[in-house]
Motif scaffolding. Structure first.
Motif, PDB file in Angstrom:
ATOM      1  N   GLU A  32       0.817  -1.212   0.000  1.00 41.34           N
ATOM      2  CA  GLU A  32       0.000   0.000   0.000  1.00 41.34           C
ATOM      3  C   GLU A  32       0.857   1.270   0.000  1.00 41.34           C
ATOM      4  O   GLU A  32       0.330   2.368  -0.155  1.00 41.34           O
ATOM      5  CB  GLU A  32      -0.943   0.010   1.200  1.00 41.34           C
ATOM      6  N   VAL A  33       2.156   1.104   0.177  1.00 40.46           N
ATOM      7  CA  VAL A  33       3.066   2.247   0.273  1.00 40.46           C
ATOM      8  C   VAL A  33       3.962   2.365  -0.965  1.00 40.46           C
ATOM      9  O   VAL A  33       4.231   3.465  -1.424  1.00 40.46           O
ATOM     10  CB  VAL A  33       3.925   2.141   1.558  1.00 40.46           C
ATOM     11  N   VAL A  34       4.418   1.227  -1.472  1.00 33.23           N
ATOM     12  CA  VAL A  34       5.252   1.213  -2.684  1.00 33.23           C
ATOM     13  C   VAL A  34       4.721   0.144  -3.632  1.00 33.23           C
ATOM     14  O   VAL A  34       4.024  -0.781  -3.220  1.00 33.23           O
ATOM     15  CB  VAL A  34       6.749   0.938  -2.374  1.00 33.23           C
ATOM     16  N   ASP A  35       5.082   0.264  -4.887  1.00 39.23           N
ATOM     17  CA  ASP A  35       4.716  -0.735  -5.889  1.00 39.23           C
ATOM     18  C   ASP A  35       5.680  -1.911  -5.732  1.00 39.23           C
ATOM     19  O   ASP A  35       6.819  -1.865  -6.213  1.00 39.23           O
ATOM     20  CB  ASP A  35       4.798  -0.119  -7.286  1.00 39.23           C
ATOM     21  N   THR A  36       5.254  -2.937  -5.022  1.00 45.47           N
ATOM     22  CA  THR A  36       6.140  -4.061  -4.709  1.00 45.47           C
ATOM     23  C   THR A  36       6.519  -4.859  -5.955  1.00 45.47           C
ATOM     24  O   THR A  36       7.622  -5.388  -6.028  1.00 45.47           O
ATOM     25  CB  THR A  36       5.522  -4.978  -3.640  1.00 45.47           C
ATOM     26  N   ASP A  37       5.628  -4.937  -6.938  1.00 44.55           N
ATOM     27  CA  ASP A  37       5.974  -5.633  -8.181  1.00 44.55           C
ATOM     28  C   ASP A  37       7.119  -4.911  -8.887  1.00 44.55           C
ATOM     29  O   ASP A  37       8.056  -5.547  -9.383  1.00 44.55           O
ATOM     30  CB  ASP A  37       4.764  -5.730  -9.115  1.00 44.55           C
ATOM     31  N   ALA A  38       7.045  -3.593  -8.935  1.00 43.03           N
ATOM     32  CA  ALA A  38       8.112  -2.808  -9.572  1.00 43.03           C
ATOM     33  C   ALA A  38       9.415  -2.925  -8.779  1.00 43.03           C
ATOM     34  O   ALA A  38      10.496  -3.048  -9.373  1.00 43.03           O
ATOM     35  CB  ALA A  38       7.694  -1.349  -9.690  1.00 43.03           C
ATOM     36  N   LEU A  39       9.319  -2.892  -7.458  1.00 42.04           N
ATOM     37  CA  LEU A  39      10.510  -3.025  -6.613  1.00 42.04           C
ATOM     38  C   LEU A  39      11.195  -4.365  -6.867  1.00 42.04           C
ATOM     39  O   LEU A  39      12.409  -4.430  -7.070  1.00 42.04           O
ATOM     40  CB  LEU A  39      10.116  -2.887  -5.140  1.00 42.04           C
ATOM     41  N   ASP A  40      10.417  -5.436  -6.892  1.00 43.67           N
ATOM     42  CA  ASP A  40      10.975  -6.763  -7.144  1.00 43.67           C
ATOM     43  C   ASP A  40      11.603  -6.842  -8.538  1.00 43.67           C
ATOM     44  O   ASP A  40      12.708  -7.365  -8.704  1.00 43.67           O
ATOM     45  CB  ASP A  40       9.902  -7.842  -6.994  1.00 43.67           C
ATOM     46  N   ALA A  41      10.913  -6.299  -9.528  1.00 42.94           N
ATOM     47  CA  ALA A  41      11.427  -6.331 -10.900  1.00 42.94           C
ATOM     48  C   ALA A  41      12.717  -5.531 -11.032  1.00 42.94           C
ATOM     49  O   ALA A  41      13.648  -5.950 -11.712  1.00 42.94           O
ATOM     50  CB  ALA A  41      10.375  -5.798 -11.869  1.00 42.94           C
ATOM     51  N   LEU A  42      12.781  -4.396 -10.370  1.00 47.71           N
ATOM     52  CA  LEU A  42      13.971  -3.546 -10.441  1.00 47.71           C
ATOM     53  C   LEU A  42      15.201  -4.294  -9.941  1.00 47.71           C
ATOM     54  O   LEU A  42      16.261  -4.263 -10.569  1.00 47.71           O
ATOM     55  CB  LEU A  42      13.753  -2.280  -9.615  1.00 47.71           C
ATOM     56  N   PHE A  43      15.074  -4.995  -8.838  1.00 45.99           N
ATOM     57  CA  PHE A  43      16.244  -5.678  -8.276  1.00 45.99           C
ATOM     58  C   PHE A  43      16.452  -7.073  -8.850  1.00 45.99           C
ATOM     59  O   PHE A  43      17.494  -7.671  -8.655  1.00 45.99           O
ATOM     60  CB  PHE A  43      16.180  -5.683  -6.742  1.00 45.99           C
ATOM     61  N   ARG A  44      15.496  -7.551  -9.602  1.00 44.18           N
ATOM     62  CA  ARG A  44      15.661  -8.819 -10.305  1.00 44.18           C
ATOM     63  C   ARG A  44      16.460  -8.590 -11.586  1.00 44.18           C
ATOM     64  O   ARG A  44      17.093  -9.492 -12.094  1.00 44.18           O
ATOM     65  CB  ARG A  44      14.271  -9.394 -10.623  1.00 44.18           C
ATOM     66  N   SER A  45      16.454  -7.350 -12.074  1.00 42.20           N
ATOM     67  CA  SER A  45      17.064  -7.077 -13.379  1.00 42.20           C
ATOM     68  C   SER A  45      18.223  -6.083 -13.315  1.00 42.20           C
ATOM     69  O   SER A  45      18.476  -5.379 -14.271  1.00 42.20           O
ATOM     70  CB  SER A  45      15.989  -6.527 -14.321  1.00 42.20           C
ATOM     71  N   THR A  46      18.954  -6.022 -12.218  1.00 41.35           N
ATOM     72  CA  THR A  46      20.044  -5.044 -12.087  1.00 41.35           C
ATOM     73  C   THR A  46      21.417  -5.694 -12.138  1.00 41.35           C
ATOM     74  O   THR A  46      22.338  -5.265 -11.464  1.00 41.35           O
ATOM     75  CB  THR A  46      19.911  -4.246 -10.777  1.00 41.35           C
ATOM     76  N   HIS A  47      21.585  -6.691 -12.964  1.00 40.32           N
ATOM     77  CA  HIS A  47      22.855  -7.405 -13.009  1.00 40.32           C
ATOM     78  C   HIS A  47      24.025  -6.527 -13.442  1.00 40.32           C
ATOM     79  O   HIS A  47      25.110  -6.640 -12.912  1.00 40.32           O
ATOM     80  CB  HIS A  47      22.742  -8.613 -13.934  1.00 40.32           C
ATOM     81  N   ASP A  48      23.806  -5.653 -14.413  1.00 40.44           N
ATOM     82  CA  ASP A  48      24.896  -4.849 -14.948  1.00 40.44           C
ATOM     83  C   ASP A  48      24.736  -3.353 -14.704  1.00 40.44           C
ATOM     84  O   ASP A  48      25.360  -2.546 -15.366  1.00 40.44           O
ATOM     85  CB  ASP A  48      25.021  -5.091 -16.463  1.00 40.44           C
ATOM     86  N   SER A  49      23.883  -2.989 -13.760  1.00 43.24           N
ATOM     87  CA  SER A  49      23.677  -1.563 -13.534  1.00 43.24           C
ATOM     88  C   SER A  49      23.773  -1.243 -12.052  1.00 43.24           C
ATOM     89  O   SER A  49      23.700  -2.116 -11.205  1.00 43.24           O
ATOM     90  CB  SER A  49      22.311  -1.128 -14.073  1.00 43.24           C
ATOM     91  N   SER A  50      23.949   0.030 -11.785  1.00 48.16           N
ATOM     92  CA  SER A  50      24.028   0.490 -10.408  1.00 48.16           C
ATOM     93  C   SER A  50      22.713   1.177 -10.069  1.00 48.16           C
ATOM     94  O   SER A  50      22.305   2.122 -10.749  1.00 48.16           O
ATOM     95  CB  SER A  50      25.194   1.466 -10.269  1.00 48.16           C
ATOM     96  N   VAL A  51      22.050   0.691  -9.031  1.00 48.01           N
ATOM     97  CA  VAL A  51      20.767   1.261  -8.642  1.00 48.01           C
ATOM     98  C   VAL A  51      20.666   1.231  -7.120  1.00 48.01           C
ATOM     99  O   VAL A  51      21.201   0.339  -6.470  1.00 48.01           O
ATOM    100  CB  VAL A  51      19.594   0.480  -9.285  1.00 48.01           C
ATOM    101  N   ALA A  52      20.005   2.221  -6.582  1.00 49.68           N
ATOM    102  CA  ALA A  52      19.698   2.246  -5.151  1.00 49.68           C
ATOM    103  C   ALA A  52      18.320   2.859  -5.008  1.00 49.68           C
ATOM    104  O   ALA A  52      17.950   3.755  -5.774  1.00 49.68           O
ATOM    105  CB  ALA A  52      20.726   3.053  -4.372  1.00 49.68           C
ATOM    106  N   VAL A  53      17.556   2.340  -4.062  1.00 49.23           N
ATOM    107  CA  VAL A  53      16.210   2.842  -3.807  1.00 49.23           C
ATOM    108  C   VAL A  53      16.120   3.182  -2.338  1.00 49.23           C
ATOM    109  O   VAL A  53      16.596   2.418  -1.486  1.00 49.23           O
ATOM    110  CB  VAL A  53      15.139   1.790  -4.178  1.00 49.23           C
ATOM    111  N   GLU A  54      15.508   4.325  -2.032  1.00 50.44           N
ATOM    112  CA  GLU A  54      15.287   4.734  -0.645  1.00 50.44           C
ATOM    113  C   GLU A  54      13.854   5.207  -0.505  1.00 50.44           C
ATOM    114  O   GLU A  54      13.332   5.878  -1.392  1.00 50.44           O
ATOM    115  CB  GLU A  54      16.241   5.865  -0.256  1.00 50.44           C
TER     116      GLU A  54
END
Length: 86
Positions: A32-54
């Motif tokens: 209800e606070v964040v899009d959990t599907d998007a959060l999961d997808a973002l970290f499932r597909s970050t093999h070659d990139s640098s990403v951080a979420v806060e």
């Protein structure tokens, strides 16, 4: 980064551990606070990139780095006091 447990579940576990409560007792639910599907997808597909979420959830500051490590701190505290989940 854990390949078997979705990032969103690990966030719930980390916040619950930080607050010393059962994950089922967290209100509102994380989805209800964040899009959990998007959060999961973002970290499932970050093999070659640098990403951080806060973001803020239940008065905590949640940070997920590009390795998938989750750090939970009080939103008003110095980040030196935290719970990390790998």
């Amino acid at each position: 980064m854990s390949k078997t447990v979705p990032t969103s579940i690990r966030v719930v576990q980390g916040v619950a551990a930080y607050e010393d409560v059962e994950p089922i007792d967290l209100e509102p639910p994380l989805h209800e606070v964040v899009d959990t599907d998007a959060l999961d997808a973002l970290f499932r597909s970050t093999h070659d990139s640098s990403v951080a979420v806060e973001f803020t959830y239940r008065g905590t500051h949640v940070r997920i780095d590009d390795s998938g490590e989750i750090e939970v701190t009080a939103a008003t505290e110095d980040p030196g006091s935290s719970t990390a989940v790998e």
